[in-house]
Design an enzyme around this catalytic site. Structure first.
Site, PDB file in Angstrom:
ATOM      1  N   MET A  30       6.119  -9.430  -4.129  1.00 28.42           N
ATOM      2  CA  MET A  30       7.417  -9.055  -4.709  1.00 28.42           C
ATOM      3  C   MET A  30       8.534  -9.484  -3.757  1.00 28.42           C
ATOM      4  O   MET A  30       9.650  -8.973  -3.826  1.00 28.42           O
ATOM      5  CB  MET A  30       7.472  -7.556  -4.978  1.00 28.42           C
ATOM      6  CG  MET A  30       6.445  -7.140  -6.042  1.00 28.42           C
ATOM      7  SD  MET A  30       6.881  -5.668  -6.961  1.00 28.42           S
ATOM      8  CE  MET A  30       6.889  -4.451  -5.680  1.00 28.42           C
ATOM      9  N   GLY A  36       2.963  -9.187   7.142  1.00 31.62           N
ATOM     10  CA  GLY A  36       1.812  -8.798   6.310  1.00 31.62           C
ATOM     11  C   GLY A  36       1.531  -9.894   5.288  1.00 31.62           C
ATOM     12  O   GLY A  36       0.380 -10.306   5.091  1.00 31.62           O
ATOM     13  N   HIS A  37       2.595 -10.383   4.648  1.00 29.05           N
ATOM     14  CA  HIS A  37       2.411 -11.464   3.664  1.00 29.05           C
ATOM     15  C   HIS A  37       1.907 -12.734   4.365  1.00 29.05           C
ATOM     16  O   HIS A  37       1.062 -13.449   3.841  1.00 29.05           O
ATOM     17  CB  HIS A  37       3.739 -11.785   2.963  1.00 29.05           C
ATOM     18  CG  HIS A  37       4.280 -10.645   2.152  1.00 29.05           C
ATOM     19  ND1 HIS A  37       5.395  -9.928   2.531  1.00 29.05           N
ATOM     20  CD2 HIS A  37       3.865 -10.099   0.994  1.00 29.05           C
ATOM     21  CE1 HIS A  37       5.644  -8.998   1.635  1.00 29.05           C
ATOM     22  NE2 HIS A  37       4.734  -9.071   0.684  1.00 29.05           N
TER      23      HIS A  37
HETATM   24  O1  PAF Z   1       1.631  -5.601  -4.048  1.00 28.08           O
HETATM   25  C1  PAF Z   1       2.617  -6.117  -4.604  1.00 28.08           C
HETATM   26  O2  PAF Z   1       3.488  -6.695  -3.970  1.00 28.08           O
HETATM   27  C2  PAF Z   1       2.762  -6.009  -6.105  1.00 28.08           C
HETATM   28  O3  PAF Z   1       2.247  -4.812  -6.566  1.00 28.08           O
HETATM   29  C3  PAF Z   1       2.143  -7.204  -6.869  1.00 28.08           C
HETATM   30  C4  PAF Z   1       0.643  -7.288  -6.638  1.00 28.08           C
HETATM   31  C5  PAF Z   1       2.806  -8.496  -6.434  1.00 28.08           C
HETATM   32  C6  PAF Z   1       2.359  -7.036  -8.374  1.00 28.08           C
HETATM   33  O4  PAF Z   1       3.707  -6.951  -8.690  1.00 28.08           O
END
Ligand code: PAF
Length: 284
Positions: A30, A36-37
């Protein structure tokens, strides 16, 4: 890096990759990307594949309008981060992604009775719809999710198992939680806190660690649990839940297959300065 916003273009891109027999790794997010990403992206680099990341702040999964309105966004910087990390394609779907999502979802039995399922009405229905839609469009070989959102991982496993034909080639990769040096789990919502507030928020992780460090003594553990609420309150943190589950129990409850060894996980959710944070830790 290609940036795609239309669903049709995304379908064409995926078709092209499939025709060229390229593996696809998919990292749904999101946005407001943090380390973390990046750790999910790093994990995806272990496999030779085209890397697709998505950014979409899914309104369907926000049970609290204020949370949606204040959800941090930083698209320019996100694009920069994704480029630097060699992502091949960023999918930033326009609102059309929501167009056929007005249907009733049946979550696994009991899903709404514990952890975030209990406290965030409608949240997992919204996650279900968007994850199902994104996976259907991208049909990756690998998809990456962080263990901080453990109940979300359970739901993704459920989605994959419920649609075996459609999703049979998808491997879900569960990635470990990344933390600040003070222990605070990284989350996009942390950027709504000042450095001082983040230090206070690290008490949330400290509670998990202290619980983990108590020897296997049921009475002591119970006493500790009873006091957590007060301990957090002293720091201005409002506890929502502190619960311990056995992972086998969580999987069998929903008929989700589970292969690794059994262990317990302690889960916590709390609000600090109005910001809701979650975390968990494996024990035993
Ligand atoms: O974990 C997240 O960032 C959200 O829940 C996701 C998996 C992108 C779905 O909107």
């Amino acid at each position: 890096m290609e940036i795609i916003t239309s669903i049709q273009e995304m379908k064409d891109y995926v078709k092209y990759l499939n025709e060229n027999e390229q593996n696809i790794s998919f990292i749904p997010t999101m946005g407001n990307l943090h380390k973390g990403h990046i750790s999910l992206i790093d994990e995806s680099k272990k496999i030779l594949s085209k890397k697709i990341a998505s950014i979409f702040v899914n309104p369907l999964q926000f049970n609290d309008k204020k949370d949606l309105d204040t959800y941090p966004s930083n698209t320019e910087e996100d694009i920069q981060i994704l480029k630097e990390n060699n992502i091949d394609c960023l999918f930033m779907p326009n609102e059309d992604i929501l167009s056929d999502l007005d249907y009733k979802i049946y979550l696994p039995d009991g899903f709404g009775t514990y952890l975030c399922g209990r406290y965030r009405e409608g949240h997992f229905e919204g996650v279900y719809k968007i994850v199902n839609k994104l996976l259907d469009l991208v049909r990756p070989n690998f998809t990456y999710f962080g263990k901080k959102d453990y109940q979300q991982i359970l739901l993704v496993k459920y989605i994959l198992q419920k649609n075996p034909e459609k999703f049979k080639k998808i491997n879900l990769v569960e990635c470990k939680t990344i933390r600040e040096t003070n222990g605070l789990a990284l989350s996009s919502r942390n950027s709504l806190l000042t450095e001082g507030q983040k230090n206070i928020a690290s008490e949330i992780f400290q509670c998990l660690i202290d619980y983990k460090n108590i020897d296997e003594n049921i009475a002591l553990k119970k006493e500790f649990k009873d006091k957590i609420d007060g301990r957090l309150q002293e720091k201005g943190i409002e506890m929502e839940y502190f619960e311990v589950f056995n992972v086998t129990e969580l999987h069998t409850l929903h008929n989700i297959s589970f292969s690794s060894s059994d262990h317990k996980i302690v889960f916590i959710a709390a609000r600090i300065f109005g910001i809701r944070l979650i975390d968990n830790i494996e024990i035993e």
